[in-house]
Design a protein around this motif. Structure first.
Motif, PDB file in Angstrom:
ATOM      1  N   SER A   1      50.587  59.032  39.653  1.00  0.00           N
ATOM      2  CA  SER A   1      49.329  59.687  39.187  1.00  0.00           C
ATOM      3  C   SER A   1      49.503  61.022  39.742  1.00  0.00           C
ATOM      4  O   SER A   1      49.990  61.555  40.664  1.00  0.00           O
ATOM      5  CB  SER A   1      48.147  59.263  39.542  1.00  0.00           C
ATOM      6  OG  SER A   1      47.670  59.422  40.890  1.00  0.00           O
TER       7      SER A   1
ATOM      8  N   TRP B   1      49.495  55.358  34.233  1.00  0.00           N
ATOM      9  CA  TRP B   1      48.245  56.146  34.488  1.00  0.00           C
ATOM     10  C   TRP B   1      47.838  57.031  33.394  1.00  0.00           C
ATOM     11  O   TRP B   1      48.784  57.661  32.507  1.00  0.00           O
ATOM     12  CB  TRP B   1      48.253  57.297  35.777  1.00  0.00           C
ATOM     13  CG  TRP B   1      48.754  56.566  36.800  1.00  0.00           C
ATOM     14  CD1 TRP B   1      49.806  56.425  37.892  1.00  0.00           C
ATOM     15  CD2 TRP B   1      47.631  55.643  37.789  1.00  0.00           C
ATOM     16  NE1 TRP B   1      49.735  55.836  38.956  1.00  0.00           N
ATOM     17  CE2 TRP B   1      48.416  55.452  38.883  1.00  0.00           C
ATOM     18  CE3 TRP B   1      46.288  55.639  37.776  1.00  0.00           C
ATOM     19  CZ2 TRP B   1      47.623  54.583  40.053  1.00  0.00           C
ATOM     20  CZ3 TRP B   1      45.503  54.903  38.741  1.00  0.00           C
ATOM     21  CH2 TRP B   1      46.121  54.384  39.830  1.00  0.00           C
TER      22      TRP B   1
ATOM     23  N   PHE C   1      44.359  53.265  34.464  1.00  0.00           N
ATOM     24  CA  PHE C   1      45.653  52.947  34.244  1.00  0.00           C
ATOM     25  C   PHE C   1      45.592  51.721  33.245  1.00  0.00           C
ATOM     26  O   PHE C   1      44.637  51.085  33.097  1.00  0.00           O
ATOM     27  CB  PHE C   1      46.703  52.862  35.560  1.00  0.00           C
ATOM     28  CG  PHE C   1      46.423  51.478  36.146  1.00  0.00           C
ATOM     29  CD1 PHE C   1      46.955  50.199  35.769  1.00  0.00           C
ATOM     30  CD2 PHE C   1      45.414  51.438  37.188  1.00  0.00           C
ATOM     31  CE1 PHE C   1      46.530  49.125  36.728  1.00  0.00           C
ATOM     32  CE2 PHE C   1      45.334  50.467  37.978  1.00  0.00           C
ATOM     33  CZ  PHE C   1      45.622  49.205  37.624  1.00  0.00           C
TER      34      PHE C   1
ATOM     35  N   ASP D   1      44.168  62.529  33.819  1.00  0.00           N
ATOM     36  CA  ASP D   1      42.807  62.982  34.188  1.00  0.00           C
ATOM     37  C   ASP D   1      42.640  64.449  33.864  1.00  0.00           C
ATOM     38  O   ASP D   1      43.319  65.383  34.201  1.00  0.00           O
ATOM     39  CB  ASP D   1      42.648  62.828  35.766  1.00  0.00           C
ATOM     40  CG  ASP D   1      41.364  63.218  36.170  1.00  0.00           C
ATOM     41  OD1 ASP D   1      40.310  63.431  35.244  1.00  0.00           O
ATOM     42  OD2 ASP D   1      41.382  63.281  37.387  1.00  0.00           O
TER      43      ASP D   1
ATOM     44  N   GLU E   1      40.421  56.709  38.929  1.00  0.00           N
ATOM     45  CA  GLU E   1      41.492  56.839  37.910  1.00  0.00           C
ATOM     46  C   GLU E   1      41.721  55.704  37.203  1.00  0.00           C
ATOM     47  O   GLU E   1      40.934  54.515  37.607  1.00  0.00           O
ATOM     48  CB  GLU E   1      42.695  57.295  38.621  1.00  0.00           C
ATOM     49  CG  GLU E   1      42.992  58.694  39.374  1.00  0.00           C
ATOM     50  CD  GLU E   1      44.308  58.980  39.866  1.00  0.00           C
ATOM     51  OE1 GLU E   1      45.017  59.575  39.054  1.00  0.00           O
ATOM     52  OE2 GLU E   1      44.688  58.316  40.792  1.00  0.00           O
TER      53      GLU E   1
END
Length: 404
Positions: free
Chosen positions: A383, A58, A76, A61, A74
């Motif tokens: 994550s 990941w 990755f 963020d 998100e």
């Protein structure tokens, strides 16, 4: 069998089932280890990549506020390996999650944003920052990539920022096998037993420790600002201080022969808050919990039996640090956590209980399977929004939410 240690052996495992299909690893014959919990709204997504996936990570963020967002988008990255040819893919993926019309479910979509070509198999990968990540390959090279965003702060492409050919042996490229990152420093280990320290800006070599290990280095992990722990193909752990001018490790931890850990170290994971504690996974399928403060002649604090097959990677949950996750070549992703209400909990020596405040040392350890595959699982990543992505030899990346 050994002094000052606790052993959870596969030979005396008791099997208990609850609503999460958790299994209790304990010597005791206690009742069920968990209580039925409310239904958890989640999503599950499987996406075909077209290649064997060797590593997944990941990207961080930057807008993360400390509380998991169940509907956050998100990103990755994945890297591949191939048994034929020498060209592989680096892929950038986006995950979008939204509410579903079906009760107890969410809609999820994984989209391939872009891909890049890399020479050689991707052997290890680590994230440097929110938009930069690095990887090493079987060609002995180290690469740094940067993700590019649009005005909406969404990733749209990825570019190779730098590359370095670091490992060679007798005129031929030697595999780079392990990578560890701390701030802007990258440390990578090689098949030839060498360690190279670089900066991430231009991949300039800061220091090179030539063939300091007689065996191949299989994994590496920063355990301090200047301390790196490496594992080799014989199951041995070595701690290196990058400030030390000597090419000798400051600490060596030898494998637990009784637990058949001579097959090699496959993963090292540091406890998020008790940084002197590390869980080490081995190709034998076993896990050891070590306290590095006890010196070079110490035994593991705990020997934990895995679910079979060489362990690929292990990760602690960064907030609920009594929980950790593992994936294995046997095709299983497992969530490990402390048992509940065991009538005869496993005990550890008194001198360790105050220093290592880890719940499963006191209550026993249970696990549940998060994902299973008929193919070897090579990599996983957690994550900040409590999601897990898994890569395997099936060519599929699997994403789901986890409950901790």
């Amino acid at each position: 069998m050994m002094n000052a240690s606790m052993m959870i052996s596969a030979m005396d495992t008791s099997l208990y089932m609850d609503t999460t299909t958790a299994r209790t690893l304990s010597r005791s014959r206690a009742g069920p280890s968990a209580i039925a919990k409310p239904k958890f709204v989640r999503f599950t997504n499987s996406t075909q990549t077209g290649r064997n996936v060797s590593k997944v990570r990941w990207l961080l963020d930057n807008s993360y506020m400390g509380v998991p967002d169940p509907y956050a988008s998100e990103y990755f990255v994945s890297g591949s390996w191939s048994s034929v040819g020498d060209v592989n893919d680096i892929c950038l993926w986006g995950l979008d999650v939204g509410p579903s019309a079906k009760e107890g479910e969410k809609d999820s979509k994984v989209t391939l944003i872009t891909k890049a070509v890399v020479k050689g198999n991707v052997t290890d990968m680590s994230v440097l920052s929110g938009d930069r990540f690095c990887l090493c390959t079987s060609d002995g090279a180290l690469y740094v990539y940067k993700g590019n965003k649009n005005r909406d702060e969404k990733f749209v492409s990825v570019t190779q920022a730098a590359a370095g050919q670091l490992f060679s042996y007798r005129g031929r490229n030697s595999h780079a096998t392990a990578i560890a990152v701390k701030d802007d420093v990258i440390v990578t280990g090689g098949e030839d037993g060498s360690i190279v320290e670089c900066n991430s800006a231009g991949l300039n070599v800061i220091r090179r420790l030539e063939r300091v290990d007689p065996l191949s280095i299989t994994t590496a992990c920063f355990v301090g600002r200047n301390e790196v722990m490496t594992g080799n193909g014989g199951g041995q752990l070595k701690l290196w201080d990058l400030r030390n001018n000597s090419n000798e490790p400051v600490q060596i931890l030898n494998p637990n022969v009784l637990m058949n850990n001579l097959y090699g170290v496959s993963s090292i994971c540091q406890h998020p808050s008790q940084t002197h504690a590390v869980i080490v996974g081995y190709q034998s399928g076993c896990m050891d919990l070590w306290d590095m403060r006890l010196g070079p002649e110490c035994d593991p604090i705990a020997n934990l039996a895995g679910e079979g097959g060489s362990l690929s990677e292990i990760y602690f949950h960064q907030i609920n640090s009594d929980h950790f996750f593992s994936c294995a070549q046997s095709g299983q992703v497992c969530h490990w956590y402390p048992g509940e209400r065991l009538s005869n909990p496993l005990q550890v020596p008194v001198e360790y209980t105050t220093d290592l405040n880890i719940e499963f040392l006191k209550k026993g350890l249970v696990f549940k399977e998060v994902h299973t595959s008929p193919f070897p699982i090579n990599s996983m990543s957690l994550s900040r929004n409590d999601r897990i992505v898994v890569g395997s030899d099936s060519g599929v990346v699997f994403c789901t939410e986890i409950r901790v």
